[in-house]
Each structure stands twice: as C-alpha cells, then as structure tokens.
Design an enzyme around this catalytic site. Structure first.
Site, PDB file in Angstrom:
ATOM      1  N   ASP A 641       0.836  -1.206   0.000  1.00 14.67           N
ATOM      2  CA  ASP A 641       0.000   0.000   0.000  1.00 14.67           C
ATOM      3  C   ASP A 641       0.867   1.251   0.000  1.00 14.67           C
ATOM      4  O   ASP A 641       0.617   2.199  -0.755  1.00 14.67           O
ATOM      5  CB  ASP A 641      -0.916  -0.018   1.224  1.00 14.67           C
ATOM      6  CG  ASP A 641      -1.793   1.228   1.309  1.00 14.67           C
ATOM      7  OD1 ASP A 641      -2.616   1.437   0.408  1.00 14.67           O
ATOM      8  OD2 ASP A 641      -1.625   1.995   2.279  1.00 14.67           O
ATOM      9  N   LYS A 645       1.373   4.241  -3.074  1.00 11.47           N
ATOM     10  CA  LYS A 645       1.266   5.679  -2.816  1.00 11.47           C
ATOM     11  C   LYS A 645       2.570   6.398  -3.165  1.00 11.47           C
ATOM     12  O   LYS A 645       2.553   7.523  -3.679  1.00 11.47           O
ATOM     13  CB  LYS A 645       0.886   5.916  -1.350  1.00 11.47           C
ATOM     14  CG  LYS A 645      -0.516   5.406  -1.004  1.00 11.47           C
ATOM     15  CD  LYS A 645      -0.819   5.512   0.484  1.00 11.47           C
ATOM     16  CE  LYS A 645      -2.223   5.016   0.783  1.00 11.47           C
ATOM     17  NZ  LYS A 645      -2.556   5.016   2.216  1.00 11.47           N
TER      18      LYS A 645
END
Length: 783
Positions: A641, A645
């Site tokens: 994750d 980003k």
C-alpha cells in the site's frame, strides 16, 4: 370536475374551503360507464356488452355501499337500479336495429351524470354539508347564490354529435355569477414542464399564459381546455388547473399574456404527440406552384383530416405534413387523387409516408426574440443522437416543433428538458462501491445537497449506485434518505457498460463516475468512461495511478484530449491535501528534491502504539479486531500500500517508475508470506523478536520507528521501516496520522509538512466529496 371513486375522499375538502361553491360535475367514463363503448358492443352483437353492464352496476353499487350507511344507501341504489334498467332496454333496442342516434348517447350520459351528482350530494350530506342539485339549463341563468350555498350542476342531455363540455359550461356559469375564482380539477395529472412518466424531474408549472396553455393543449396536454379558460379569463376570473391525485399542490395559475411580462422562464414546457405519420411530397416542379399548399389543405379538409404540422423547404422543392397515423392512409389516397395530374406530369416526383413518428414541441412566450433558443433546442437533440425529420415554428415564436422517430421521443424529451430546466451545474453521478467509504460519501452528499443547490445552484444527482454484483439506476436521482432500502429491493444485476451509459446521459450538462473500490478491473474502465461516455472520474482507488506506466500515460493523455478530468486526491493521505499541494509546487516552478511520507494509517497506528511492552503480534491482532487492517493483515504489513502511494507521488514529479522498480521492505517473513490466512495468524508471533530488537535499537539512539515511503532527488523510490530522531515530524505523529514531508528549493531548510488523519471512512469520503466540488468548480460552479 371529474368524479371517481377516489374523489370521494377529496370532494368535501374542496367544498369546505370555500365560502360558496358551484360544482359542475361530469363522470369519469373510465371509472363509471363508457356509454359509447357499450353501444358499439351492442351494435356489433358482442355478448360481452351484458357482462360489462353488469360489472359497471356492481362497481357503482360497491361505491355506494362503501361510502354510505343503510339509511342513505337505499335511495341511491334504487336510482342506479332504475337507470341500469333503462340502459339495458336501450342496448337491447340497439342490438336489434344495429343503429343509434346521438340523442341516445346523450341520454345515457345524462343518466350517468344524474347518478354522480346524487352520490356527490349524499357524500356532502354525510359531512353535514347541505347542497342543491340544479340542472345546467337553470344553472346557466344564475346570477347570484347565497353565501355558504353549495350547488351541484348536472350536465344536460345532448342530442347532436357534439357532447356537452362540462368545463365550458362551468366557465359560462362562473361568468354569470361573477365568480371570484375558477378551478378546473382533473383526475390525470398536474400541469408540468413535461410528462412526469417520461421525465421524473418535471416540475409543476406555477403560472402559464393563456396562449402558452393553448399551445400545450394542442400538443397533447389534455388537462387544458382553452375554450373554457378563455371564457373565464375574458371576464378577469382567476383560473387554476389542479389534480385530485396531488390535492394539496397549488397547481397552475392561468393568466392573460400581459400578466406574464416579467416571467423569466424562456420555455414553459414540452409536449409530445405520439402515433404520427409524416407525409413528404417532393418534386422539382413544385417550386413556384401558386396555390399548391391551399389545394393540399383543402384536400385534407374534405377528408376531415387534421394537419398537425406543416413544413416547407425554402426551395419549395418539398412539403411535409404530419397527420395522425390512423388517418395517414386516407390522407395518402386523397393526395394521390387530388394531385393525379401533377404526379403523371412529373411535377410531383414522389409522395413518401413515414410512420411511427412523434412531434415534440417546446412552448413559451419568452421564446419570441430570444437568441439561442432554437440553437439550444436542436443542439440538445443532436447531442442525444436524435434525428430531426421536419421542423416548424410559427411567426409568434411561441412554439418550436420537430418531427422525430417515435421510439426516440423519451430520450429527446429528457434531453430538451435537461437543457432548458436543469441547472447548468447539474452533475449526473454514478458511484461504484457503496461500502464504508462510498456509503459515507452518499450520506455526506445527502446532508449538503440542498445547501449546494440553493446557495451555488450545484445540483448533484446520484443517478446510479453499483456494487460488485448489483446496481440501482434512477432517471431523476436516487433518494439518498433511503438508498440502502432501495438498493436492497430494486437493484438489478450489475452491467458496468449499461451503468456508464446511464450516468453518461448526454442530456445532463456534466457527468461523473466515482470509483470507491480497490478493483484493478474497475480502474481499467476509466479511459473508456472518459473518452466514450463523456464522464469525469473521481476515485480513492490507487490501481489506475500505479498501473503500468503506458496505461497511466494513456489515462492522462485521454484527459488532455477530451477535456475530461481525473481526480484522485484521496489516493494518498485520504482527505489530506497531498496531491493538490504537490501539483501546486510543481506547476509553480518549485524544484521538489525529495518526498518522504508516513502514508499508511494502519502502519502509523502500529508504530505509534508499539512500545516493546506488548508483543508486536498482539498489537497487529488488536488493530485487525478494531478494523484498522485489511482482513488479511499481510496486505498492510507487506508495504505494498505504501509502495503504491509512493509511486503515485513519484509520477507526479514526472518519474516513469513502476511498482516493480521499488525496494520494498516487507514486515512479513518470507516463510509466512504464502501461508493460508488462519495459519499465518497462528504464526504471527514470529515477528515479535525481530521487531522488539529493532525497537530497542532505535530507542537506544533516541529515535522512533516509522514505516516510510521515499522518493529521492534522482527519482529512486523505496519503502522501509526506518528510525527517525524524536524531533522529526514523523516521530511526533500519533494515532493514524499521515505525515508527508516535501523538501524543495523553496522549502529547503525547513521542509513543507502535511500532517493529519490518513485513514478513516469519514475523512476519505470527505476527500472524495472535495474532489466532486473541485470538479464542479472547474465546470463553472461558483463555489
């Protein structure tokens, strides 16, 4: 006024609100007795006539039994019984001679009217309200009535082809009485800007000029009777059109043309006439033919055919007329016979007939002299893919009509209604993923929707909601007060193509799809929605921003080519202004040297709370139980994750980086990475010793562990668990805080820091809502 069974509940309400009333009552033949149908059945020796007659009598008797006590019931039942005996005798005579007169029909209608006024009188008496029945011949001579008097007027017997028009009769009585007001009640609908069954967003027309009412009545608005209205208006009697079904609605006020001079609405309403045939007459010899049109109209007149629309090319090479399809064959035969010589000589080269047509008309006094009305009219039809066969407009410019294919009339009506009546900032929205974030977003929109509309004229319409399996579509907009119940009861199988086509309806000024999923498949649809459906895209889904760079580049090239916008602020930092701030730095010429960020709310919470006293595995399980982690905590602990980003941020700086290029430090031991979830959780304690050692090493150096994504000055991206000094912004965070540090030429000595909650459905949904408002501002909303 039409009287029907449901009307019993409303009749008294009308009377009690008036000082005195004259009620001219006619039966609703769909509810009582269709005498013409019965007579035709008798003439045709159709046995069903007796069944229909019996059913009608039972229906009326049921109404009487339901509404009245035994004492009042007997007289009405006897009246009805005697009437049906007379009707049966008349129908038997018609059966034998197979013919009838208009007087017979008139007498039957009179009998039905008699029942209705007597039922109405008893109904009022049940409410302790006295009334008097007066026949029309006597009522038309009334010049005054006592205060508080209630007069019920029955229609007279008509003996010719033209039946009695109760509304015209009522208007004449109103004039003689110098009435203070006149209301035309109907059982069908209020007068709206369009047929509400075709355009759910159609609104009630509050005020209408007489000429506008006349135009709308001609084009299918059968709740308007221009002749009756004109009689009342000529004597300055205020006129209203109201409906039983929407009893408390104030309805439409009809006034003379001079009383709407200050009206700002260009178009008052739209009407459609269905079942139309277009007849096109062509020929080079028609040019300059004096009297051709008059001969054509006379030909139609002789056959009693109404020409609804007439259009002629300026070259005079072709003439088109629109007639009702039922009369089209007769019209063609008459034209061919009348212009037989012209056909033989070649003056007329062809006569063509096009069936299944419809006429759509825009009506409004203010259309006259207003620039751009016709342009908006035809541009809206063009955008909706509607082919116009013929057009017509009178010199008064009060009406603009077009002949179109009948099966396209609904789409055309919606397109025109949206163009003239929707806010220019109306936004058709479809939401995919009504879960935690999506559902919260819908609740936030519900709360602010009216304020945004009233203050900024921003009209957000949630017209579609889709989950992975189901979808709910609405033409006018889903009721957000109970969208969950509607979705549960009315949702159909999900079809993303149909979903996008519905949201992308061209008659809405603006369209947007919001993706609140984490699906790669949904993200792969963005380019098609932008390019082919005309929809902007808003999402917290990171998959499009981290797809292979060629797909990423295609997405933004499509935005550049089409002018559609892709908003993705919430892909990093939830509701924090991370992407927007980075864009501002880059676009204003600042050189961004490095980006570092604690961008996982889950990992931030773990390391903000880990103090070595509670085993790290226990802390992970606590986070899972509180809903902070994904169902499989490895999705968070793997660092993927944070990696996604970081890639999104790096690409904002122009680096062509792929997720696969990153150095990612996973917190999941290799031997646990591929275990089934239950087995992984049982072995989670294997993380404890290594994590405790790293914690103590950092603590001994007066530092704190933070899981950070980094983009360095060369565009190299990394994701790792790193120890930072206690004075560093990362070490001062708490809870689920995200912290992003931009080191730039302008912010070199002291980096620009953005800090705040980086997880949670409220802040993430709020960030998506902010993107909706950014899109609206881009589209012209004055927010």
């Amino acid at each position: 006024m039409l009287f029907y069974q449901e009307g019993c509940e409303r009749l008294y309400e009308v009377v009690k609100s008036s000082v005195s009333s004259v009620l001219v009552i006619s039966s609703d033949k769909d509810k009582f007795l269709d005498t013409k149908s019965l007579i035709e059945s008798a003439k045709a020796h159709d046995e069903k006539v007796w069944i229909e007659l019996e059913n009608c009598e039972d229906s009326i008797n049921t109404l009487i039994a339901k509404e009245f006590s035994d004492g009042r019931r007997a007289g009405l039942l006897d009246l009805v019984r005697r009437g049906f005996t007379n009707i049966e005798d008349i129908l038997k005579a018609v059966w034998l001679v197979q013919d009838t007169s208009y007087g017979t029909i008139g007498y039957l209608d009179y009998l039905v009217g008699t029942w209705v006024v007597n039922i109405a009188q008893e109904l009022l008496q049940k409410h302790n309200t006295k009334s008097k029945i007066v026949n029309y011949v006597d009522a038309i001579n009334l010049t005054d009535i006592e205060e508080g008097a209630i007069i019920l007027v029955n229609a007279p017997i008509h003996k010719n082809k033209i039946s009695f028009d109760s509304e015209i009769g009522a208007a004449r009585i109103a004039v003689n009485l110098n009435a203070s007001s006149m209301t035309f009640w109907n059982n069908k609908s209020l007068l709206r800007t369009a047929d509400i069954s075709e355009v759910p967003s159609a609104t009630v027309i509050e005020k209408l000029s007489f000429n506008e009412a006349t135009e709308l009545s001609y084009f299918g608005s059968d709740v308007i009777n221009p002749k009756a209205i004109k009689i009342a208006l000529n004597e300055s009697i205020p006129v209203k059109i109201k409906c039983w079904k929407d009893f408390n609605n104030s309805g439409t006020k009809v006034v003379m043309d001079e009383d709407v001079k200050d009206d700002k609405q260009t178009v008052k309403g739209f009407s459609v006439i269905h079942n139309i045939s277009l007849i096109n007459i062509e020929g080079a010899g028609l040019s300059g033919q004096v009297g051709f049109s008059s001969t054509l109209f006379n030909c139609m007149k002789m056959q009693e055919i109404s020409v609804i629309l007439y259009s002629q090319a300026s070259s005079e090479y072709s003439i088109s007329i629109a007639v009702h399809t039922l009369q089209a064959s007769v019209a063609i035969e008459a034209i061919e016979e009348t212009f037989k010589d012209e056909l033989e000589s070649g003056i007329i080269s062809s006569i063509q007939r096009f069936d299944d047509m419809a006429i759509i008309a825009a009506v409004g006094n203010k259309m006259a002299g207003r620039k751009g009305v016709a342009g908006t009219f035809f541009r809206s039809l063009g955008r909706a893919g509607i082919n116009v066969k013929a057009i017509a407009q009178g010199s008064s410019e009060r009406n603009l009509s077009a002949v179109i294919n009948g099966n396209e009339s609904r789409r055309a009506l919606r397109a025109l209604h949206a163009a003239f009546f929707l806010s220019r900032q109306a936004l058709s929205v479809g939401l995919i993923g009504p879960g935690n974030i999506g559902g919260t977003l819908l609740d936030q929109i519900k709360t602010e929707k009216d304020r945004l509309k009233n203050k900024f004229d921003l009209d957000i319409r949630i017209r579609a909601i889709a989950s992975s399996k189901k979808m709910l579509l609405s033409e006018d907009g889903i009721d957000l007060d109970n969208w969950q119940d509607l979705f549960e009861k009315e949702a159909v199988d999900c079809d993303l193509d149909l979903f996008a086509k519905h949201v992308g309806a061209t008659y809405f000024p603006h369209r947007a799809i919001i993706d609140c999923t984490s699906s790669s498949y949904i993200a792969s649809k963005y380019v098609d929605w932008l390019e082919n459906m005309g929809c902007h895209v808003i999402t917290p889904n990171k998959k499009a921003g981290t797809a292979e760079y060629c797909e990423y580049e295609k997405l933004f090239d499509t935005c550049l080519k089409t002018g559609r916008r892709f908003f993705y602020e919430t892909t990093v930092g939830a509701g924090l202004p991370v992407i927007g701030t980075l864009k501002d730095l880059v676009q204003t010429g600042d050189n961004v040297r490095t980006i570092e960020g604690v961008v996982s709310g889950t990992l931030a919470w773990l390391f903000n709370n880990y103090d070595g006293k509670v085993p790290f595995s226990e802390l992970v399980m606590n986070a899972k139980n509180m809903g902070y982690t994904e169902p499989d905590p490895r999705d968070d602990l793997s660092g993927m994750d944070v990696a996604r980003k970081t890639v999104i941020l790096a690409r904002e700086l122009g680096y062509k980086v792929e997720v696969s290029d990153l150095d990612i430090e996973s917190l999941v031991p290799k031997e646990l990475a591929k275990l089934p979830i239950d087995e992984f959780l049982r072995n989670l304690t294997q993380l404890d010793d290594a994590m405790l050692k790293r914690y103590n090493d950092a603590k001994n150096e007066d530092k704190r562990l933070c899981y950070v994504g980094k983009v360095d000055e060369n565009g190299k991206c990394s994701v790792a668990l790193t120890a930072y000094p206690m004075e560093h912004p990362f070490s001062q965070a708490s809870g689920t805080d995200n912290v992003i540090c931009f080191t730039t030429d302008r912010y070199l000595e002291q980096p620009l820091v953005i800090k705040g909650p980086g997880a949670g459905r409220e802040v993430t949904a709020g960030g998506v809502f902010s993107d909706i408002l950014r899109l609206s501002a881009y589209l012209g909303a004055r927010l």
